[in-house]
Design an enzyme around this catalytic site. Structure first.
Site, PDB file in Angstrom:
ATOM      1  N   ASN A 179       0.845  -1.192   0.000  1.00  0.00           N
ATOM      2  CA  ASN A 179       0.000   0.000   0.000  1.00  0.00           C
ATOM      3  C   ASN A 179       0.883   1.244   0.000  1.00  0.00           C
ATOM      4  OD1 ASN A 179      -2.453   1.555   0.349  1.00  0.00           O
ATOM      5  ND2 ASN A 179      -1.903   1.820   2.500  1.00  0.00           N
ATOM      6  N   HIS A 233       0.895   5.173   1.461  1.00  0.00           N
ATOM      7  CA  HIS A 233       0.210   6.022   2.435  1.00  0.00           C
ATOM      8  C   HIS A 233       0.854   7.406   2.399  1.00  0.00           C
ATOM      9  CE1 HIS A 233      -2.153   6.987   5.947  1.00  0.00           C
ATOM     10  NE2 HIS A 233      -1.070   7.552   6.461  1.00  0.00           N
ATOM     11  N   SER A 291       4.898   6.877   2.213  1.00  0.00           N
ATOM     12  CA  SER A 291       5.517   5.593   2.575  1.00  0.00           C
ATOM     13  C   SER A 291       4.846   4.478   1.789  1.00  0.00           C
ATOM     14  CB  SER A 291       5.293   5.297   4.065  1.00  0.00           C
ATOM     15  OG  SER A 291       5.701   6.379   4.877  1.00  0.00           O
ATOM     16  N   ASP A 325      -2.252   0.753   8.313  1.00  0.00           N
ATOM     17  CA  ASP A 325      -1.071   1.585   8.019  1.00  0.00           C
ATOM     18  C   ASP A 325       0.119   1.245   8.907  1.00  0.00           C
ATOM     19  OD1 ASP A 325      -2.594   2.948   6.089  1.00  0.00           O
ATOM     20  OD2 ASP A 325      -3.335   4.375   7.565  1.00  0.00           O
TER      21      ASP A 325
HETATM   22  C1  GRF Z   1      -2.920   8.774  -2.628  1.00  0.00           C
HETATM   23  O1  GRF Z   1      -2.707   9.942  -1.900  1.00  0.00           O
HETATM   24  C2  GRF Z   1      -2.493   7.589  -1.820  1.00  0.00           C
HETATM   25  O2  GRF Z   1      -1.407   7.847  -0.981  1.00  0.00           O
HETATM   26  C3  GRF Z   1      -3.702   7.277  -0.994  1.00  0.00           C
HETATM   27  O3  GRF Z   1      -4.787   7.534  -1.857  1.00  0.00           O
HETATM   28  C4  GRF Z   1      -4.409   8.497  -2.830  1.00  0.00           C
HETATM   29  C5  GRF Z   1      -4.697   7.907  -4.173  1.00  0.00           C
HETATM   30  O4  GRF Z   1      -4.551   8.840  -5.221  1.00  0.00           O
HETATM   31  N1  GRF Z   1      -3.629   5.940  -0.471  1.00  0.00           N
HETATM   32  P1  GRF Z   1      -4.640   8.365  -6.724  1.00  0.00           P
HETATM   33  O5  GRF Z   1      -6.008   7.700  -6.917  1.00  0.00           O
HETATM   34  O6  GRF Z   1      -3.514   7.418  -6.994  1.00  0.00           O
HETATM   35  O7  GRF Z   1      -4.537   9.620  -7.543  1.00  0.00           O
END
Ligand code: GRF
Length: 210
Positions: A105, A107, A134, A143
């Site tokens: 994932n 974050h 991260s 997370d």
């Molecule tokens: C990103 O900020 C990511 O860190 C979080 O969700 C958002 C996704 O953005 N988990 P995108 O759909 O890739 O533009």
């Protein structure tokens, strides 16, 4: 070639970065799965001629039956790595166990700081001078799984939540594509002992891209 599935719920800008990097990165996105039919990421995948599947969570009575459908779909195409990129559903421990060591994932914070939502507002409120993103293996703790790599951006004096979020998002794109490429090249070990190029994780983006 590492076979990757990307799970999204929204815009999919991280997905786009992963699509753009796949030839040099030695991995192939074989499936993009969304729980939201109108997610723009689905359009991005279709443009790149990648197979897409929509599994609307509201069609399932329980989280378990929703996840069983996802597992069947992913296992059908035998994916090596499941990449969460803005997938806005909480996953149960049994889903996470099924993909242990194969589920990552991104974050938008320098974990362990600011787990959960509203990370940019919270970073501003607490007067951080640096913020970032991260990439981590997913475990049952939200997370909280072992971090593979991180990237920093400065917090500027006149930043708003949205200027800071945009700066972080740009670095996310480099970071996520860099981590998936590194996994494809066998540079990253799986938990419990996560090493990147034989060095203890997390590593910073600069080391990852060296
Ligand atoms: C990103 O900020 C990511 O860190 C979080 O969700 C958002 C996704 O953005 N988990 P995108 O759909 O890739 O533009």
């Amino acid at each position: 070639m590492l076979k990757v599935a990307v799970l999204i719920s929204g815009s999919g800008s991280n997905l786009q970065a992963l699509i753009d990097q796949q030839t040099v990165g030695q991995y192939r996105i074989v499936l993009v799965l969304s729980n939201i039919a109108t997610a723009f990421g689905i359009t991005r995948a279709q443009k790149a001629k990648i197979d897409t599947v929509v599994i609307p969570h509201q069609d399932y009575e329980t989280r378990e039956t929703f996840e069983t459908q996802i597992i069947q779909t992913l296992d059908n195409v035998q994916v090596d790595l499941v990449v969460l990129a803005g997938f806005m559903r909480i996953l149960t421990p049994s889903f996470i166990d099924h993909y242990a060591g194969r589920l990552i994932n991104i974050h938008p914070s320098l974990l362990p700081k600011f787990k959960g939502l509203d990370t940019h507002a919270r970073a501003l409120q607490s007067g951080e001078s640096e913020h970032g993103a991260s990439v981590h293996y997913v475990t049952a703790e939200l997370d909280g799984g072992p971090i593979i790599a991180q990237a920093c951006v400065p917090v500027l004096p006149d930043d708003t939540e949205s200027t800071l979020a945009n700066r972080v998002l740009l670095i996310e794109h480099q970071l996520y594509a860099g981590v998936v490429s590194a996994i494809a090249l066998g540079r990253v070990t799986r938990p419990p002992l996560v090493l990147v190029d034989n060095r203890p994780a997390p590593v910073m983006l600069q080391q990852l891209l060296h």
